[in-house]
Design an enzyme around this catalytic site. Structure first.
Site, short mmCIF file in Angstrom:
data_model
loop_
_atom_site.label_atom_id
_atom_site.label_comp_id
_atom_site.label_asym_id
_atom_site.label_seq_id
_atom_site.Cartn_x
_atom_site.Cartn_y
_atom_site.Cartn_z
N HIS A 1 -0.77 -6.15 -3.39
CA HIS A 1 -0.14 -5.43 -3.13
C HIS A 1 1.41 -5.58 -2.88
CE1 HIS A 1 -1.51 -5.15 0.69
NE2 HIS A 1 -3.18 -5.12 0.25
N ASP B 1 2.67 -4.07 -0.61
CA ASP B 1 3.66 -3.45 0.80
C ASP B 1 2.49 -4.43 1.97
OD1 ASP B 1 0.95 -1.95 -0.30
OD2 ASP B 1 0.32 -0.54 1.37
N GLU C 1 -0.73 0.47 -0.35
CA GLU C 1 -1.71 -0.09 -0.18
C GLU C 1 -2.53 0.50 1.29
OE1 GLU C 1 -5.84 -1.64 0.68
OE2 GLU C 1 -3.96 -2.61 1.25
#
Length: 457
Positions: free
Chosen positions: A93, A95, A159
């Site tokens: 991920h 983020d 996430e």
């Protein structure tokens, strides 16, 4: 694995490390916190564009920015392998958690900075480094004759928020992420230099609780003593979530499970967690019991007046964010109901209370006897000479794991990554070990070779 595969791949991975550092620095520079209340949405969009371009540059097909139901974007790409080859899905991920107190960082959180042999920056380990690990493994294989399997890469965009966008998107498009094996690059070794796969993940529920007692704040001199203080009521509610020894106590929720397997020495845990001298650990049982096998509640934040600027007032309203981690064997939905009922029942003085669920993810347990684990064990043994692969639990949550397990029950799911204890993920001064990045990139490349050979055989 061919006799010369290891040294050739090791040389390729080593030669790619300068590029890995440069690209990780570019990724870390995006302030990609998937919460527009804290950072502009454009930061996440720019990071997603970077990932998409990186996949296109490696000849991935069908590269797409997926608009997921929570308003964020996940990035997908497909690299076809030889005819008849199995498909491996690689997950990471882009983020990140917010940087918290930027003044507490020893270097700017969104500038990758080398110090004492580590690379510091928000997301360096969790989980932008995981994406760089996947890219490095693929590139090394391409340099040495090609990738032996078909590879799908999915880079999630939310996430850390636990808002479930990618899970719901995958459920609506069930063929998109289908694979024979999934490698989740979002966990980490038990400690630096000890190759580890994660066998279990605790699930999570995130709620907000609000307590209201008055129509508005009151002067504490004029009304204090009889006027019900919402902040005091909230404090009592939060205190009810822990026993005297600090164990989590949610009415109706079992909290006595045991962890069988790799153990976590208390002195090592104290050092890893940087517990202050003289301060006791909370809970009972072994450390592994407490962090891998039992529920754990954490108060993430409280809305109340800060000390600086506080007035002598009885508070009319107070709110808190609460996280509850739940181990395999406990349904996160059932745990949410128990937590809400507990909070509502513990509010004193007839105060009004409202509980709102914000996020939820189910716990996960992997099948460590599957062929993919055998292939990964051989790969890690080669990448970490003299060390055998260990299996451990992890207290964190990766909700997508259960979604994938439900959608693709025949798929094998492995969890590896760069978030070992020294990485200090989610805290200030997060960092990644470049040596771990190099070894795990090599291990993943070797795994793809081993896995292809096992399926061919």
């Amino acid at each position: 694995m061919e006799p010369n595969a290891l040294p050739a791949l090791a040389d390729s991975v080593a030669s790619l490390m300068p590029r890995a550092r440069t690209e990780l620095a570019e990724l870390v520079a995006f302030r990609s916190v998937a919460d527009p209340a804290q950072f502009p949405r454009s930061e996440c969009e720019a990071a997603a564009d970077w990932v998409a371009e990186a996949l296109r540059a490696e000849d991935f097909q069908d590269v797409a920015l997926l608009d997921t139901p929570d308003g964020t974007q996940s990035v997908y790409g497909f690299l076809p392998g030889p005819e008849g080859a199995p498909t491996v899905l690689l997950y990471a991920h882009y983020d990140v958690q917010p940087p918290l107190d930027e003044d507490a960082w020893h270097s700017p959180p969104f500038t990758l900075t080398e110090r004492d042999g580590r690379w510091y920056g928000r997301g360096a380990a969790d989980c932008k480094g995981g994406l760089i690990m996947h890219l490095t493994a693929v590139r090394a294989l391409k340099e040495r004759g090609g990738v032996p399997v078909s590879v799908k890469i999915i880079a999630e965009g939310s996430e850390e928020q636990g808002t479930g966008g990618l899970e719901r998107y995958a459920e609506a498009h069930p063929g998109l992420l289908a694979a024979d094996t999934v490698v989740i690059g979002d966990t980490g070794n038990f400690r630096v230099g000890l190759p580890t796969v994660t066998a279990t993940l605790r699930g999570m529920t995130l709620v907000r609780v609000q307590v209201d007692t008055l129509e508005g704040n009151l002067h504490s001199g004029q009304f204090g003593g009889a006027a019900p203080d919402a902040l005091a009521a909230l404090i009592r509610v939060l205190d009810s979530l822990r026993a005297e020894d600090g164990s989590t106590t949610v009415d109706g929720l079992a909290s006595d499970a045991r962890w069988d397997g790799l153990q976590y020495a208390e002195e090592d845990f104290r050092a890893d967690a940087k517990v202050l001298d003289g301060v006791e650990l909370t809970g009972s049982g072994t450390v592994a019991d407490r962090i891998w096998a039992r529920p754990a509640v954490t108060v993430l934040g409280i809305d109340c007046p800060p000390v600086v600027g506080a007035t002598p007032s009885v508070q009319a309203s107070a709110r808190a964010a609460i996280s509850l981690r739940v181990p395999p064997g406990i349904d996160a939905g059932d745990a949410t109901k128990l937590l809400a009922a507990h909070l509502e029942s513990k509010v004193p003085w007839g105060a009004r209370v409202a509980v709102e669920e914000v996020g939820r993810g189910q716990p996960f347990r992997a099948d460590t006897a599957s062929p993919a684990y055998t292939a990964m064990a051989a790969a890690m043994r080669a990448a970490y000479p003299g060390e055998e692969m260990q299996t451990a639990g992890q207290g964190g949550s990766i909700p997508l794991c259960n979604t994938l397990a439900s959608l693709y029950p025949e798929a094998e799911i492995l969890l590896i990554g760069l978030s070992e204890p020294d990485a200090q993920i989610h805290a200030v001064n997060e960092s990644v070990s470049p040596e771990e990045l190099e070894r795990l990139s090599l291990a993943e490349a070797l795994f793809l070779l081993n896995y292809r050979a096992s399926k061919a055989g």
